[in-house]
Design a protein around this motif. Sequence first.
Motif, PDB file in Angstrom:
ATOM      1  N   ALA A   1       2.081   5.891  -5.988  1.00  0.00           N
ATOM      2  CA  ALA A   1       2.574   7.162  -6.533  1.00  0.00           C
ATOM      3  C   ALA A   1       2.344   8.231  -5.481  1.00  0.00           C
ATOM      4  N   SER A   2       3.317   9.072  -5.299  1.00  0.00           N
ATOM      5  CA  SER A   2       3.201  10.082  -4.257  1.00  0.00           C
ATOM      6  C   SER A   2       2.290  11.231  -4.686  1.00  0.00           C
ATOM      7  N   LEU A   3       1.424  11.648  -3.773  1.00  0.00           N
ATOM      8  CA  LEU A   3       0.603  12.854  -4.019  1.00  0.00           C
ATOM      9  C   LEU A   3       1.111  14.023  -3.180  1.00  0.00           C
TER      10      LEU A   3
ATOM     11  N   GLY B   1       8.759   8.167  -3.775  1.00  0.00           N
ATOM     12  CA  GLY B   1      10.073   8.058  -3.227  1.00  0.00           C
ATOM     13  C   GLY B   1      10.746   9.334  -3.518  1.00  0.00           C
ATOM     14  N   ILE B   2      10.634   9.638  -3.015  1.00  0.00           N
ATOM     15  CA  ILE B   2      11.007  10.986  -3.289  1.00  0.00           C
ATOM     16  C   ILE B   2      12.232  11.367  -2.491  1.00  0.00           C
TER      17      ILE B   2
ATOM     18  N   MET C   1       0.839  -1.182   0.000  1.00  0.00           N
ATOM     19  CA  MET C   1       0.000   0.000   0.000  1.00  0.00           C
ATOM     20  C   MET C   1       0.895   1.261   0.000  1.00  0.00           C
ATOM     21  N   TRP C   2       1.355   1.356  -0.937  1.00  0.00           N
ATOM     22  CA  TRP C   2       2.255   2.356  -0.747  1.00  0.00           C
ATOM     23  C   TRP C   2       2.551   3.283  -1.923  1.00  0.00           C
TER      24      TRP C   2
ATOM     25  N   MET D   1      15.663   5.314 -20.551  1.00  0.00           N
ATOM     26  CA  MET D   1      14.369   4.857 -20.031  1.00  0.00           C
ATOM     27  C   MET D   1      14.296   5.151 -18.539  1.00  0.00           C
ATOM     28  N   SER D   2      13.082   5.424 -18.063  1.00  0.00           N
ATOM     29  CA  SER D   2      12.878   5.613 -16.627  1.00  0.00           C
ATOM     30  C   SER D   2      13.178   4.284 -15.917  1.00  0.00           C
ATOM     31  N   PRO D   3      14.118   4.285 -14.951  1.00  0.00           N
ATOM     32  CA  PRO D   3      14.436   3.026 -14.250  1.00  0.00           C
ATOM     33  C   PRO D   3      13.208   2.418 -13.575  1.00  0.00           C
ATOM     34  N   ASP D   4      12.381   3.258 -12.982  1.00  0.00           N
ATOM     35  CA  ASP D   4      11.212   2.697 -12.289  1.00  0.00           C
ATOM     36  C   ASP D   4      10.291   1.988 -13.278  1.00  0.00           C
ATOM     37  N   ALA D   5      10.059   2.636 -14.430  1.00  0.00           N
ATOM     38  CA  ALA D   5       9.179   2.028 -15.437  1.00  0.00           C
ATOM     39  C   ALA D   5       9.799   0.738 -15.971  1.00  0.00           C
TER      40      ALA D   5
ATOM     41  N   HIS E   1       4.107   3.705 -18.992  1.00  0.00           N
ATOM     42  CA  HIS E   1       4.193   3.680 -17.525  1.00  0.00           C
ATOM     43  C   HIS E   1       4.603   5.041 -16.997  1.00  0.00           C
ATOM     44  N   ARG E   2       5.588   5.662 -17.644  1.00  0.00           N
ATOM     45  CA  ARG E   2       6.054   6.977 -17.186  1.00  0.00           C
ATOM     46  C   ARG E   2       4.932   8.019 -17.338  1.00  0.00           C
ATOM     47  N   TRP E   3       4.146   7.855 -18.433  1.00  0.00           N
ATOM     48  CA  TRP E   3       3.007   8.771 -18.632  1.00  0.00           C
ATOM     49  C   TRP E   3       2.012   8.609 -17.471  1.00  0.00           C
TER      50      TRP E   3
ATOM     51  N   SER F   1      15.571  10.542  -0.869  1.00  0.00           N
ATOM     52  CA  SER F   1      16.993  10.824  -0.992  1.00  0.00           C
ATOM     53  C   SER F   1      17.301  11.625  -2.238  1.00  0.00           C
ATOM     54  N   ARG F   2      16.664  11.237  -3.355  1.00  0.00           N
ATOM     55  CA  ARG F   2      16.960  11.899  -4.607  1.00  0.00           C
ATOM     56  C   ARG F   2      16.613  13.378  -4.515  1.00  0.00           C
ATOM     57  N   THR F   3      15.459  13.677  -3.927  1.00  0.00           N
ATOM     58  CA  THR F   3      15.035  15.067  -3.882  1.00  0.00           C
ATOM     59  C   THR F   3      15.849  15.850  -2.882  1.00  0.00           C
TER      60      THR F   3
HETATM   61  N1  COA Z   1      16.382   8.719 -19.272  1.00  0.00           N
HETATM   62  C1  COA Z   1      17.400   8.825 -18.394  1.00  0.00           C
HETATM   63  N2  COA Z   1      17.202   8.953 -17.040  1.00  0.00           N
HETATM   64  C2  COA Z   1      15.930   8.942 -16.578  1.00  0.00           C
HETATM   65  C3  COA Z   1      14.816   8.807 -17.451  1.00  0.00           C
HETATM   66  C4  COA Z   1      15.090   8.693 -18.855  1.00  0.00           C
HETATM   67  N3  COA Z   1      14.099   8.577 -19.739  1.00  0.00           N
HETATM   68  N4  COA Z   1      13.681   8.850 -16.728  1.00  0.00           N
HETATM   69  C5  COA Z   1      14.048   8.987 -15.427  1.00  0.00           C
HETATM   70  N5  COA Z   1      15.395   9.068 -15.341  1.00  0.00           N
HETATM   71  C6  COA Z   1      16.204   9.250 -14.130  1.00  0.00           C
HETATM   72  C7  COA Z   1      15.627  10.336 -13.219  1.00  0.00           C
HETATM   73  O1  COA Z   1      16.115  11.608 -13.587  1.00  0.00           O
HETATM   74  C8  COA Z   1      16.133   9.886 -11.867  1.00  0.00           C
HETATM   75  O2  COA Z   1      17.508  10.226 -11.764  1.00  0.00           O
HETATM   76  P1  COA Z   1      18.328  10.204 -10.351  1.00  0.00           P
HETATM   77  O3  COA Z   1      18.673   8.781 -10.065  1.00  0.00           O
HETATM   78  O4  COA Z   1      19.543  11.008 -10.649  1.00  0.00           O
HETATM   79  O5  COA Z   1      17.453  10.813  -9.333  1.00  0.00           O
HETATM   80  C9  COA Z   1      16.065   8.381 -11.956  1.00  0.00           C
HETATM   81  O6  COA Z   1      16.124   8.069 -13.338  1.00  0.00           O
HETATM   82  C10 COA Z   1      14.811   7.780 -11.323  1.00  0.00           C
HETATM   83  O7  COA Z   1      13.644   8.140 -12.045  1.00  0.00           O
HETATM   84  P2  COA Z   1      12.441   7.097 -12.252  1.00  0.00           P
HETATM   85  O8  COA Z   1      12.977   5.725 -12.206  1.00  0.00           O
HETATM   86  O9  COA Z   1      11.659   7.481 -13.442  1.00  0.00           O
HETATM   87  O10 COA Z   1      11.579   7.188 -10.946  1.00  0.00           O
HETATM   88  P3  COA Z   1      11.191   8.358  -9.973  1.00  0.00           P
HETATM   89  O11 COA Z   1      12.345   8.636  -9.081  1.00  0.00           O
HETATM   90  O12 COA Z   1      10.606   9.492 -10.745  1.00  0.00           O
HETATM   91  O13 COA Z   1      10.085   7.630  -9.105  1.00  0.00           O
HETATM   92  C11 COA Z   1       7.891   6.940  -8.473  1.00  0.00           C
HETATM   93  C12 COA Z   1       8.860   7.198  -9.634  1.00  0.00           C
HETATM   94  C13 COA Z   1       6.568   6.504  -8.990  1.00  0.00           C
HETATM   95  C14 COA Z   1       8.463   5.832  -7.590  1.00  0.00           C
HETATM   96  C15 COA Z   1       7.782   8.254  -7.650  1.00  0.00           C
HETATM   97  O14 COA Z   1       7.260   9.283  -8.464  1.00  0.00           O
HETATM   98  C16 COA Z   1       6.840   8.125  -6.482  1.00  0.00           C
HETATM   99  O15 COA Z   1       5.705   8.536  -6.551  1.00  0.00           O
HETATM  100  N6  COA Z   1       7.296   7.595  -5.346  1.00  0.00           N
HETATM  101  C17 COA Z   1       6.477   7.464  -4.161  1.00  0.00           C
HETATM  102  C18 COA Z   1       6.408   6.049  -3.805  1.00  0.00           C
HETATM  103  C19 COA Z   1       5.879   5.886  -2.425  1.00  0.00           C
HETATM  104  O16 COA Z   1       5.278   6.740  -1.818  1.00  0.00           O
HETATM  105  N7  COA Z   1       6.149   4.714  -1.896  1.00  0.00           N
HETATM  106  C20 COA Z   1       5.842   4.492  -0.530  1.00  0.00           C
HETATM  107  C21 COA Z   1       5.013   3.407  -0.274  1.00  0.00           C
HETATM  108  S1  COA Z   1       4.924   3.104   1.435  1.00  0.00           S
END
Ligand code: COA
Length: 637
Positions: free
Chosen positions: A466-468, A3-4, A1-2, A438-442, A514-516, A6-8
């Motif tokens: 996803a964080s709000l 990053g912002i 049920m659930w 590519m987005s690593p998370d996606a 996914h990123r969208w 360290s990166r931020t």
């Molecule tokens: N090309 C190159 N790099 C890319 C990229 C691309 N197309 N898309 C993203 N990246 C980079 C980003 O700039 C970021 O760089 P960094 O490592 O220097 O910070 C890194 O890849 C990570 O980005 P991404 O993988 O897309 O994920 P995100 O950090 O934006 O996180 C979520 C996505 C959904 C996890 C985040 O938005 C979120 O909502 N987190 C909350 C989760 C939460 O609350 N969990 C708790 C549950 S208890």
Amino acid sequence: MWGICSRTLVGMAKTCGLGRPRHLVKPVSATRVAGRYLTHQRGLPALPVPPLQQTCERYITALEPILETDELTRTKELVQDFQKPGGVGERLQKGLERRAGRTENWLSQWWVQVAYLDYRMPVVVHSSPGLVLPRMNFSDKQGQIRFAAKLIAGVLDFKTMIDNETLPVEFLGGKPLCMNQYYEVFSSCRVPGLKRDSVVNHAKSSQPPKHITVVRNFQFFELNVYNRDGTPLSPDQLCLQLERICRAAQETSAEPVGLLTTLHRDVWARAYLNLVKDETNKDSVLTIQRSIFTLCLDGPGPQGSEESYHSRAAVQMLHGGGSRWNSGNRWFDKTLQFIVGEDGTCGANYEHAPAEGPPIVALIDHVVEFTKSESGPSESGPSESLPPPHKLNFKVSPETQEDLQEAERSMDRLVQDLDMKVKVFQHFGKNVPKTFKMSPDAFIQMALQLAYYRKYGRCCATYESASLRMFRLGRTDTIRSASNASASFVKAFDDPSKQNSEKVDLMQKAVNAHRWYTNMAISGQAIDRHLLGLKMEAMEEKLSVPALFTDPAHSKALHFHLSTSQVPSKTDCVMCFGPVVPDGFGVCYNPMEDHINFAVSSFNSCSHTDASQLAQALEEALLDMRRVLEHTPRSKL
Ligand code: COA
């Protein structure tokens, strides 16, 4: 049920022109900036109510990969009826917009109720996440106490930033985030209720607590962690106090009263009323609830191979190993519990109602950095003059004894049922998807889709948090990772008739989709919380629940066989949680630059889910995805 987190924070430190994140700069000297928190909060935008037609359209699209054609036809009819001009959808939408106008956040209170306080399953495994730290460099009681003392000092160091309102604001995509969750986790505790639980936060009382609770050998101690002049106790002072606690806990034995907090919430609520009938028990419970946090000094846990270490550590954090081991050495209702074992196994467990994982992990990152520095606060008073920690007594009546036996049985069943596999994926981390733009998370989410499809031959409803927090009091919405694009990708990936270039094209489309969805979710335009709001509005207006919500397809959409979450951190740790459905998986991951930590869980009672097998399939999917990318000429990427 659930990053912002360290990166931020790193992002923020960069904007401040500092070489390292500001939150690791010792904040003790920072002067109090009264009102800064409120000023920041007031400047945040309110969570929007998405347009009704948009949510209806996106709902149908999200269902396409997980429903059969006839189910989808029926649902389309229901959605048409729901959104027709002058229909119930419009009425509920207007009600929701009115609510948004008169509340700070139209969703947050409902969300905490529905997702947490009304949820009656035990908080253990079913709701509260565990967090595993890297194994610490000690293997005896002295090392345990020394580390625990530094950990307490590190947490108090972080708390000073909250008390002084000097906690740096976090940013996501250049936008400031809501910081409220940090203000909700100290001195706070869940309290069981007969129909609905509640959360009490004593940090906001006129006399905020100055003590923590330490649990050792199932016995609870009140430990005052501030000197008379208001400064936090130094690690040396804390060491002395923890030694006193360990000695006292060795001399006596006690019933594991903390086990009661592992019960089903209805059962615990009744047991709680029994327990607090006695004034001594009531005082002890209140002292635990009021305490800043709980420190669990664990006894030994189950042994096993070195290879299984991370998985064993994860269950230690998630449930304590059962009544034989450390499950009674907890108060699971407590928002923050730090856990320190004798063999260097360390981590935390937190009650989810007040906060998501990222603020907890930001706190842990700070604490870990603090424990590494030898320069903890040293200006200590004479340790000998400290009053001894106060043992919290419990009188166990025959009724409570029965409740404890029930807790022991149900906890041990749950421990037997939970299957947990922590995998450190060593082959690559965020670096590889980034190289391929590519987005690593996606990328990771698509690997999960591929792993699941390979095992079950179908796509399933998938939840990613996803964080709000871009919005005031924002919590989470759902990213639905199973999309039409992900379905096309997973179906084509193992098809020998497809060329690599086509597979890569489908992978890119799936990752972009996914990123969208992620961008849409974090900007408050996803569908799940909006639909929940419309349903809650119908209930508030005492209308019958619209057929859209009693549609079997809706239940299918909410039956998340994959419940997933990214919780990133600077520390090489991993969070873990249980599956949210009996036949599903819980998957939490921490993508580091060159490796990824995964915690995969399932229930043994379900014959067709196996955490280790899914973790293995996930590893293979990630490697296979990299392989096709590497074998495709750059010009075609
Ligand atoms: N090309 C190159 N790099 C890319 C990229 C691309 N197309 N898309 C993203 N990246 C980079 C980003 O700039 C970021 O760089 P960094 O490592 O220097 O910070 C890194 O890849 C990570 O980005 P991404 O993988 O897309 O994920 P995100 O950090 O934006 O996180 C979520 C996505 C959904 C996890 C985040 O938005 C979120 O909502 N987190 C909350 C989760 C939460 O609350 N969990 C708790 C549950 S208890």
